[in-house]
Design a protein around this motif. Structure first.
Motif, short mmCIF file in Angstrom:
data_model
loop_
_atom_site.label_atom_id
_atom_site.label_comp_id
_atom_site.label_asym_id
_atom_site.label_seq_id
_atom_site.Cartn_x
_atom_site.Cartn_y
_atom_site.Cartn_z
N ALA A 1 0.54 0.29 -9.26
CA ALA A 1 1.89 1.12 -9.30
C ALA A 1 2.89 1.34 -10.55
CB ALA A 1 2.44 1.00 -7.79
N VAL A 2 2.81 0.08 -10.65
CA VAL A 2 3.61 -0.60 -12.34
C VAL A 2 3.63 0.44 -13.13
CG1 VAL A 2 5.49 -2.34 -11.25
CG2 VAL A 2 3.30 -2.12 -12.08
N MET A 3 2.06 0.14 -13.60
CA MET A 3 1.56 1.08 -14.77
C MET A 3 1.26 2.42 -14.74
SD MET A 3 -2.52 -1.01 -14.67
CE MET A 3 -2.87 -2.82 -13.73
N LEU A 4 0.80 2.62 -13.46
CA LEU A 4 1.38 4.40 -13.73
C LEU A 4 2.56 4.36 -13.95
CD1 LEU A 4 0.49 7.23 -13.01
CD2 LEU A 4 0.47 5.90 -10.15
N GLY A 5 3.49 3.78 -12.98
CA GLY A 5 4.94 4.31 -13.02
C GLY A 5 5.80 3.92 -14.42
N ARG B 1 1.24 -0.94 -0.04
CA ARG B 1 -0.19 -0.23 -0.08
C ARG B 1 0.98 1.15 0.06
NH1 ARG B 1 -3.89 3.33 3.07
NH2 ARG B 1 -5.46 3.07 2.33
N TYR B 2 2.10 1.33 0.53
CA TYR B 2 2.48 2.72 0.68
C TYR B 2 3.80 3.42 -0.57
CZ TYR B 2 6.66 4.97 1.68
OH TYR B 2 8.19 5.63 1.63
N VAL B 3 3.94 1.25 -1.05
CA VAL B 3 4.72 1.26 -3.04
C VAL B 3 3.15 1.74 -3.61
CG1 VAL B 3 4.63 0.52 -4.70
CG2 VAL B 3 5.78 -0.87 -2.35
N LEU B 4 2.35 2.14 -3.82
CA LEU B 4 1.41 2.62 -4.18
C LEU B 4 1.11 4.18 -3.79
CD1 LEU B 4 -0.38 2.65 -6.90
CD2 LEU B 4 -2.02 2.28 -5.01
N LYS C 1 12.25 -1.10 -10.52
CA LYS C 1 12.74 -1.74 -9.26
C LYS C 1 13.12 -0.05 -8.67
CE LYS C 1 17.29 -1.94 -7.21
NZ LYS C 1 18.72 -2.82 -6.85
N LYS C 2 12.66 1.39 -9.34
CA LYS C 2 11.86 2.57 -8.85
C LYS C 2 11.18 2.49 -8.43
CE LYS C 2 11.83 5.39 -11.70
NZ LYS C 2 11.73 6.54 -12.65
N VAL C 3 9.69 1.64 -9.15
CA VAL C 3 8.51 2.47 -8.13
C VAL C 3 8.10 0.93 -7.53
CG1 VAL C 3 5.84 1.43 -9.36
CG2 VAL C 3 8.10 2.92 -10.98
N LEU C 4 8.60 -0.08 -7.19
CA LEU C 4 8.47 -1.11 -6.17
C LEU C 4 9.10 -0.54 -5.19
CD1 LEU C 4 8.17 -4.71 -7.22
CD2 LEU C 4 6.77 -2.48 -7.76
N GLY C 5 10.42 0.20 -5.16
CA GLY C 5 11.45 0.22 -3.87
C GLY C 5 12.28 -1.05 -3.81
N GLU C 6 13.80 -1.21 -3.50
CA GLU C 6 14.79 -1.68 -2.87
C GLU C 6 14.08 -3.04 -3.01
OE1 GLU C 6 19.29 -2.83 -2.65
OE2 GLU C 6 18.47 -0.85 -2.78
N HIS C 7 13.54 -3.25 -1.80
CA HIS C 7 12.85 -3.70 -0.72
C HIS C 7 12.13 -4.47 -1.30
CE1 HIS C 7 12.06 -5.95 3.14
NE2 HIS C 7 11.04 -5.62 2.85
#
Length: 442
Positions: free
Chosen positions: A346-350, A109-112, A404-410
Motif C-alpha cells: 500500500a505505501v509503495m503504491l501510495g 487487508r482493508y488498507v490495501l 498517514k493518508k495511505v494507512l488511515g489514522e487508526h
C-alpha cells in the motif's frame, strides 16, 4: 482449486470431507492469525462472519470496543497441504469487519483494498511480483546453517534444494504459481520467486508463501526464517518488489519511444517512490533487525537512486526485451521479507501514485557503484540516504502526511506507537556485545 461463491465452498467442503476451515487474517505487524471452524458452523461463517476479540490482536481495538467479525473471502479458499489426508483442512483469508458489517479501519487487508479501489477508479490495475529471501537453520535456537553454498550453487553444496522443491509443490497445490527458485548469496539462504499477480491477491499469496516455507521446513525437522539479518557478516534477506500499473491489457509503464522504454506514468511513479522512500521505510522495513541489513557492503540498497543494471541502486528498471512490453516494470529493492505485505504494498503504491498525481520529475539514473562513492560524490549526484535505524525511520513516517493518508489514522497511530515501543526496548537492552566489550575494562 477455484471458488467464486459460497456454494462453491460448501460443495467442496462436503466433497472433500474437510474437517476444519481455517479463517486467516493479519494483525498490524503482518503476523498471521487464524482460528478454525467446523463444517457445521461454516454456513454461518460464510453468511455472517465469525466473531472474535479484537482487543487481543496487535493494533486492533481497545478492550471497550473489542467485538470484531472475520468475514471470509471465498475466492481465497484452498486446501492446506500440510493438513491433507482423509480429513483435510482448508483456509480462507478474511476481511475484518465491525459488528455492523462495515470494514474495520484497523484491518491491514482493508488498507490495501481501499487504495486499490482508488487505483481502479483511475482505470489502473496494480501488479506485484515479490522476491522473498529466507534462511534455513537447524532449529530456532541458533543460526547453524544447513550448507555453505552461495549464489546459484547446486547440489551437493546446496542442501536446501529438496526443501525448496517440496515447498514449490505445496505452493502450486494452493494455486500459487512459482517462476523459479535458487540458492542465494549467503550460506543456507534461499529464494523462491512468485509469478506476478494483482496487488491484493499477491499480498495474500505472500502471507501464504511465508507460512508454507516455514511449515515444509518444520515438517522436515528444520527451521526457516524471514528475519532480515540473522547472521553477522553475511548478506541479509531482502524482498525485491517488482511492480507495474496496467490499463486493461496495456502496460501503463511502457513507452516504445522513450530511451528507457518508460512512460511518463512510470517515470512519475519512480519519482514518487524515490521522494517518499524515507517516509515509507518503517513500513517496508519494520523491525530493529531490518536496519542491520540496510548497511553498505551487503548488496542491500541504502541510497535513494534508480538505475537500469546497477544493483546498488534502490530502484532498478530491468532492461526491456523486444516483444515483452507487458514485462516492463520497476524493482524496489530496499524492502525486506518480514514486513506486513498489505501495508508495504500500500505505501509503495501510495508513493508512486503521489508521483503520478503531482507529476514528480524522475532524476537521471546512476549506473556507477554507489557503494564505491564517497559522501561528496553521492551529494554531487543528488543521492540521499534511507533512514539508518528504526527510530530514524519511525520519525520520518510520523511526520509524513502520505503515510498517514495511505494507512488511515487508526493503523498509522497503532503502527507508530508499536515501533516506538520496540525502539525503546531495543535501546535500553544491554546486549552480549556490550558485556563482552565493556564489562572487563570499564
Amino acid at each position: 482449486m477455484i471458488c467464486q461463491t459460497e456454494e462453491d465452498v460448501k460443495r467442496i467442503v462436503k466433497e472433500k470431507n474437510i474437517s476444519f476451515i481455517q479463517f486467516w487474517f493479519t494483525d498490524v505487524l503482518g503476523v498471521l492469525k487464524s482460528f478454525a471452524v467446523t463444517p457445521s458452523e461454516l454456513e454461518e461463517g460464510l453468511s455472517e462472519g465469525m466473531g472474535f476479540d479484537g482487543s487481543s490482536i496487535e493494533g486492533f481495538a481497545r478492550i471497550q470496543e473489542s467485538d470484531m467479525i472475520a468475514k471470509p473471502d471465498v475466492t481465497t479458499f484452498q486446501l492446506v497441504p500440510w493438513r491433507s489426508g482423509d480429513r483435510p483442512v482448508a483456509r480462507m483469508f478474511c476481511d475484518v469487519m465491525n459488528p455492523d458489517g462495515t470494514p474495520y479501519e484497523g484491518d491491514p487487508r482493508y488498507v490495501l483494498k481501499r487504495l486499490l479501489k482508488k487505483v481502479a477508479e483511475k482505470g489502473y490495475t496494480f501488479y506485484v511480483g515479490p522476491e522473498l529471501e529466507y534462511f534455513y537453520f537447524r532449529n530456532n535456537c541458533g543460526t547453524e546453517c544447513l550448507d555453505t553454498g552461495g549464489y546459484f550453487d547446486s547440489r551437493p553444496i546446496d542442501m536446501g534444494s529438496d526443501l525448496r522443491r517440496e515447498t514449490i509443490f505445496a505452493l502450486q497445490d494452493m494455486g500459487i504459481q512459482v517462476e523459479y527458485s535458487h540458492h542465494e548469496v549467503a550460506p543456507s539462504q534461499h529464494e523462491i520467486d512468485l509469478r506476478y499477480d494483482e496487488g491484493l491477491r499477491m499480498a495474500d499469496k505472500t502471507m501464504t508463501y511465508r507460512l508454507v516455507v516455514k511449515e515444509v521446513a518444520r515438517k522436515n525437522g528444520f527451521y526457516a526464517t524471514f528475519m532480515p539479518k540473522p547472521i553477522f557478516g553475511q548478506n541479509g534477506s531482502g524482498m525485491h518488489v517488482h511492480q507495474s500499473l496496467f490499463k486493461g491489457e496495456r502496460n501503463a509503464f511502457y513507452d516504445p519511444s522513450d530511451r528507457y522504454n518508460l512512460s511518463d506514468v512510470a517515470k512519475h511513479y519512480i519519482a514518487g517512490i524515490m521522494r517518499h522512500a524515507p517516509e515509507i521505510t518503517v513500513v517496508t522495513n519494520q523491525w530493529v533487525n531490518s536496519y542491520k541489513r540496510l548497511v553498505p557492503g551487503y548488496e542491500a540498497p541504502v541510497y535513494v537512486a534508480w538505475a537500469r543494471r546497477n544493483r546498488s541502486a534502490m530502484i532498478r528498471v530491468p532492461m526491456y526485451k523486444p516483444g515483452k512490453e507487458a514485462a516492463t516494470r520497476i524493482e524496489f529493492r530496499s524492502p525486506d521479507p518480514s514486513c506486513n505485505p498489505y501495508l508495504a504494498f500500500a505505501v509503495m503504491l501510495g508513493a508512486g501514485l503521489e508521483g503520478i498525481e503531482n507529476k514528480y520529475e524522475m532524476p537521471d539514473p546512476i549506473e556507477e557503484d554507489i557503494f564505491e562513492m564517497n559522501p561528496a560524490e553521492r551529494k554531487a549526484h543528488g543521492i540521499t540516504d534511507l533512514p539508518g535505524n528504526l527510530y530514524a525511520a519511525t520519525l520520518e513516517a510520523e511526520k509524513s502526511s502520505l503515510v498517514k493518508k495511505v494507512l488511515g489514522e487508526h493503523v498509522f497511530n497503532k503502527f507508530i506507537e508499536n515501533k516506538k515501543i520496540e525502539w525503546d526496548m531495543y535501546r535500553t537492552h544491554v546486549s552480549a556485545f556490550e558485556l563482552e566489550r565493556y564489562l572487563a575494562k570499564l
